[in-house]
Design a protein around this motif. Structure first.
Motif, PDB file in Angstrom:
ATOM      1  N   ALA A  63      26.899 -27.674 -56.465  1.00  0.00           N
ATOM      2  CA  ALA A  63      27.894 -27.105 -55.547  1.00  0.00           C
ATOM      3  C   ALA A  63      27.567 -27.445 -54.101  1.00  0.00           C
ATOM      4  O   ALA A  63      27.519 -26.557 -53.235  1.00  0.00           O
ATOM      5  CB  ALA A  63      28.053 -25.593 -55.737  1.00  0.00           C
ATOM      6  N   LEU A  64      27.320 -28.717 -53.832  1.00  0.00           N
ATOM      7  CA  LEU A  64      27.199 -29.178 -52.443  1.00  0.00           C
ATOM      8  C   LEU A  64      28.529 -28.832 -51.758  1.00  0.00           C
ATOM      9  O   LEU A  64      29.583 -28.845 -52.415  1.00  0.00           O
ATOM     10  CB  LEU A  64      26.997 -30.704 -52.395  1.00  0.00           C
ATOM     11  N   ASP A  65      28.521 -28.576 -50.458  1.00  0.00           N
ATOM     12  CA  ASP A  65      29.755 -28.194 -49.752  1.00  0.00           C
ATOM     13  C   ASP A  65      30.905 -29.164 -50.053  1.00  0.00           C
ATOM     14  O   ASP A  65      32.029 -28.771 -50.331  1.00  0.00           O
ATOM     15  CB  ASP A  65      29.522 -28.188 -48.232  1.00  0.00           C
ATOM     16  N   GLU A  66      30.549 -30.455 -49.980  1.00  0.00           N
ATOM     17  CA  GLU A  66      31.540 -31.505 -50.202  1.00  0.00           C
ATOM     18  C   GLU A  66      32.186 -31.373 -51.595  1.00  0.00           C
ATOM     19  O   GLU A  66      33.394 -31.560 -51.764  1.00  0.00           O
ATOM     20  CB  GLU A  66      30.793 -32.838 -50.099  1.00  0.00           C
ATOM     21  N   CYS A  67      31.358 -31.041 -52.577  1.00  0.00           N
ATOM     22  CA  CYS A  67      31.867 -30.961 -53.949  1.00  0.00           C
ATOM     23  C   CYS A  67      32.671 -29.687 -54.160  1.00  0.00           C
ATOM     24  O   CYS A  67      33.655 -29.684 -54.911  1.00  0.00           O
ATOM     25  CB  CYS A  67      30.717 -31.082 -54.937  1.00  0.00           C
ATOM     26  N   GLN A  68      32.273 -28.611 -53.491  1.00  0.00           N
ATOM     27  CA  GLN A  68      33.077 -27.377 -53.601  1.00  0.00           C
ATOM     28  C   GLN A  68      34.479 -27.653 -53.072  1.00  0.00           C
ATOM     29  O   GLN A  68      35.482 -27.206 -53.628  1.00  0.00           O
ATOM     30  CB  GLN A  68      32.444 -26.253 -52.789  1.00  0.00           C
ATOM     31  N   GLN A  69      34.545 -28.411 -51.991  1.00  0.00           N
ATOM     32  CA  GLN A  69      35.831 -28.791 -51.408  1.00  0.00           C
ATOM     33  C   GLN A  69      36.631 -29.632 -52.400  1.00  0.00           C
ATOM     34  O   GLN A  69      37.833 -29.438 -52.589  1.00  0.00           O
ATOM     35  CB  GLN A  69      35.558 -29.571 -50.103  1.00  0.00           C
ATOM     36  N   MET A  70      35.930 -30.575 -53.066  1.00  0.00           N
ATOM     37  CA  MET A  70      36.609 -31.446 -54.035  1.00  0.00           C
ATOM     38  C   MET A  70      37.141 -30.646 -55.226  1.00  0.00           C
ATOM     39  O   MET A  70      38.200 -30.967 -55.769  1.00  0.00           O
ATOM     40  CB  MET A  70      35.660 -32.557 -54.509  1.00  0.00           C
ATOM     41  N   VAL A  71      36.405 -29.620 -55.622  1.00  0.00           N
ATOM     42  CA  VAL A  71      36.891 -28.772 -56.722  1.00  0.00           C
ATOM     43  C   VAL A  71      38.174 -28.077 -56.272  1.00  0.00           C
ATOM     44  O   VAL A  71      39.166 -28.024 -57.010  1.00  0.00           O
ATOM     45  CB  VAL A  71      35.810 -27.742 -57.158  1.00  0.00           C
ATOM     46  N   LYS A  72      38.167 -27.592 -55.025  1.00  0.00           N
ATOM     47  CA  LYS A  72      39.374 -26.919 -54.499  1.00  0.00           C
ATOM     48  C   LYS A  72      40.556 -27.871 -54.455  1.00  0.00           C
ATOM     49  O   LYS A  72      41.678 -27.507 -54.777  1.00  0.00           O
ATOM     50  CB  LYS A  72      39.099 -26.414 -53.073  1.00  0.00           C
ATOM     51  N   ASN A  73      40.284 -29.129 -54.040  1.00  0.00           N
ATOM     52  CA  ASN A  73      41.361 -30.129 -53.935  1.00  0.00           C
ATOM     53  C   ASN A  73      41.749 -30.733 -55.269  1.00  0.00           C
ATOM     54  O   ASN A  73      42.632 -31.592 -55.332  1.00  0.00           O
ATOM     55  CB  ASN A  73      40.913 -31.325 -53.066  1.00  0.00           C
ATOM     56  N   GLY A  74      41.031 -30.409 -56.304  1.00  0.00           N
ATOM     57  CA  GLY A  74      41.303 -30.986 -57.619  1.00  0.00           C
ATOM     58  C   GLY A  74      40.682 -32.360 -57.837  1.00  0.00           C
ATOM     59  O   GLY A  74      40.948 -33.016 -58.836  1.00  0.00           O
ATOM     60  N   GLU A  75      39.807 -32.789 -56.922  1.00  0.00           N
ATOM     61  CA  GLU A  75      39.172 -34.109 -57.115  1.00  0.00           C
ATOM     62  C   GLU A  75      37.950 -34.036 -58.028  1.00  0.00           C
ATOM     63  O   GLU A  75      37.383 -35.048 -58.434  1.00  0.00           O
ATOM     64  CB  GLU A  75      38.742 -34.695 -55.764  1.00  0.00           C
ATOM     65  N   MET A  76      37.515 -32.828 -58.294  1.00  0.00           N
ATOM     66  CA  MET A  76      36.468 -32.592 -59.300  1.00  0.00           C
ATOM     67  C   MET A  76      36.929 -31.425 -60.147  1.00  0.00           C
ATOM     68  O   MET A  76      37.586 -30.513 -59.648  1.00  0.00           O
ATOM     69  CB  MET A  76      35.132 -32.210 -58.628  1.00  0.00           C
ATOM     70  N   THR A  77      36.574 -31.447 -61.451  1.00  0.00           N
ATOM     71  CA  THR A  77      37.016 -30.372 -62.340  1.00  0.00           C
ATOM     72  C   THR A  77      36.185 -29.116 -62.092  1.00  0.00           C
ATOM     73  O   THR A  77      36.700 -28.002 -62.117  1.00  0.00           O
ATOM     74  CB  THR A  77      36.867 -30.830 -63.810  1.00  0.00           C
TER      75      THR A  77
END
Ligand code: BGC
Length: 334
Positions: A281-295
């Protein structure tokens, strides 16, 4: 009269000198009461996203615990993923007479050699992040259980793997995008010597099979926690297996970031024709989860872990007993 004046002058000088002396003594007094503890921290390598957050938080948190009378002189060294180098760094810490050592091992297979010398030097040792496992692959490592001044602070990586699998199981199609009755995945593995990598690889899939889903492993390859490797492995897999790949499991977020770029470059879309999972849950990845770029990802709580490690180190500095193991929970992010 002259005599009286000179007597008065001398008396005045003596008084002044004595007064000065007193002032000096008063000024220095607090300094004598300040206790500075020498703390040695060795990190397996600085060039690691997660361990960078972790080590910075160790330093910050020690600062917050300082008072007028207690200071912590924290020295953090980069072991550059080289066990021989790390062993030398520990020798130096011992020679310097550090009061406590916090250690992120390069290799758990060297744990005994390091523990033995730190214990012999009577320095408390807090192991972090890379857990040496007991003979049954569990928390019964003798170097830890038999030494009251050695402990391990970490997160149970089985939990993070389970959470990754559960995130897929909780999807409407349970990760089976093409409806052929099985979840076809690739697994991008961290450092295979690290139990975090072993457990995440095993438990992510176990969560799916335990829930009754059929799985198909198309590829499992070591990416050593590294973003560029994650990218390379995922790109090659996408060109080899194409649409067969339904889920990309990565043992950490750095490799998931690499995989995400490969997925975009291959014209695939997370959440539509492929799923992507990481851990940290790096900040960048939390953002990607929110944007739907990561599941999804799983929070590897570097704040909780670093604070626990420092609190335990401070306990040891105060002569208090420490437990063998301290655990910090993972949290699902989806
Ligand atoms: C983290 C990885 C990191 C590794 C270092 C793991 O717990 O998830 O991102 O590279 O620790 O040992």
């Amino acid at each position: 009269m002259k005599k009286l004046i000179s007597i008065l002058l001398v008396a005045l000088m003596v008084f002044a000198v004595a007064g000065c002396g007193n002032n000096n003594g008063g000024g220095e007094q607090p300094k004598d009461d300040v206790k500075t503890y020498e703390v040695g921290v060795a990190i397996y390598k600085f060039d690691d996203n997660f361990m960078t957050l972790y080590r910075n938080e160790i330093v910050n948190y020690f600062k917050t615990l300082e008072t007028d009378t207690v200071k912590y002189n924290v020295e953090v060294v980069d072991s550059k993923n080289d066990m021989a180098e790390q062993s030398n760094q520990i020798d130096t810490f011992i020679t310097q007479g550090k009061d406590v050592i916090i250690l992120n091992l390069v290799q758990t297979s060297s744990a005994d050699a390091i523990i033995d010398k730190v214990v012999a030097a009577e320095i408390p040792l807090v192991l972090i992040n890379r857990e040496p496992l007991g003979p049954n692959g569990d928390e019964s490592y003798e170097g830890i259980t038999k030494n009251p001044t050695v402990c391990y602070v970490g997160a149970d990586a089985r939990q993070s793997g389970t959470y990754q699998g559960e995130i897929v199981a909780e999807l409407d199609n349970h990760g089976d995008i093409n409806g052929d009755g099985k979840i076809s995945y690739i697994m991008i593995i961290g450092d295979p010597e690290n139990p975090d990598a072993q457990y995440r690889t095993e438990y992510s899939i176990k969560a799916l099979t335990d829930a009754g889903y059929e799985v198909e492993e198309l590829l499992a390859q070591v990416g050593n926690w590294d973003q560029a490797k994650g990218n390379e492995i995922c790109a090659a897999a996408l060109s080899q297996f194409g649409e067969q790949i339904e889920v990309v499991f990565c043992n950490n977020d750095a490799m998931a970031l690499g995989a995400a770029a490969a997925i975009t470059a291959a014209g695939r879309k997370v959440g539509e024709d492929i799923y992507l999972l990481g851990v940290d849950a790096l900040d960048e990845c939390q953002q990607m989860v929110k944007n739907g770029e990561m599941t999804g990802t799983v929070l590897n709580d570097h704040v909780g872990q670093s604070h626990t490690a420092v609190d335990v180190a401070v306990k040891a500095l105060n002569g208090e007993a420490m437990n063998n193991y301290y655990w910090v929970d993972y949290v699902k992010v989806k």
